[in-house]
Design an enzyme around this catalytic site. Structure first.
Site: not given
Length: 249
Positions: A8, A134
């Site tokens: 990330d 998500d």
């Protein structure tokens, strides 16, 4: 099942967030280039890169990321800030192995329909397009997990399937960044609802025991980030697991 190492990126730095909270950031003293080299030298061929700036519609990272990605022959699963069909095509044409679509697919009612018409052919969607879901307490979140969707989780999965998309990246936000184990119950529900989806699990993996649990419920793969950075799962563990997965398929 195989393991996909995750990287990330926030403000050009390798980081991990806790529960998707940009105020709870752990920054690691390693560059994107160095992480890619570590994985490549240990036999990994597929990595997962997320532009956390892009997820919030801040595209200041994109050129940096694209420049780094162009220099590697690794297969890249890429997401964060992909807001148009043209961007999806640009990425796939440039050699990105898989493109993750999330927020735009939730907020733009015509996006998935248009993407299906543009990208789907004989198995093409499953190979190139990943739909991100998500989830926080079975509520779909988007825009860097800051907004909630009224669309019911299973209804959304069904709609994607009808349009030809059947590879999903599901992040259990309750588990993400906590190192407390994967969202087994959530993944079981998804697979019971749609047994034939290709499910990529994300969030909470902290040990090889978590990997084994995910393997037992037949997820296709899992994304692992923080556990690798903090040496709870070694890069050698990833290599050995993936090699074994290849030989037993």
């Amino acid at each position: 099942m195989y393991i996909i190492p995750a990287i990330d990126i926030l403000n050009k730095k390798v980081v991990r967030l806790r529960e998707g909270d940009y105020q709870q950031v752990t920054q690691y003293d390693v560059s994107l280039e160095e992480m890619i080299e570590r994985y490549q030298s240990n036999g990994t061929e597929l990595i997962h890169i997320i532009d956390l700036n892009g997820a919030k519609s801040d595209f200041s990272n994109q050129q940096y990321l694209f420049d780094v990605i162009k220099k590697t022959d690794m297969k890249i699963q890429y997401g964060g800030g992909i807001r148009s069909i043209d961007k999806v095509k640009e990425l796939t044409d440039a050699g990105i192995f898989r493109v993750i679509v999330g927020t735009q697919a939730i907020t733009n009612p015509t996006f998935l329909d248009e993407l299906s018409k543009t990208m789907c052919g004989a198995n093409k969607c499953s190979d190139q397009i990943v739909v991100a879901i998500d989830v926080l307490d079975e509520v779909i979140k988007y825009s860097g997990w800051m907004e909630s969707s009224p669309i019911k989780l299973m209804d959304y999965v069904d709609r994607c399937l009808q349009l030809g998309f059947y590879r999903f990246l599901c992040t259990d936000i309750n588990k993400d960044g906590k190192m407390g184990g994967a969202g087994i119950d959530l993944y079981k529900k998804l697979l019971e609802h749609s047994p034939f989806i290709k499910l990529i699990a994300s969030g909470g993996v902290s040990s090889m025991q978590d990997i084994e649990q995910l393997s037992k419920i037949k997820v296709e793969s899992c994304v692992v980030g923080k556990a690798i950075y903090e040496n709870r799962i070694t890069i050698e563990d990833v290599k050995n697991w993936n090699l074994n997965a290849l030989t037993t398929m």
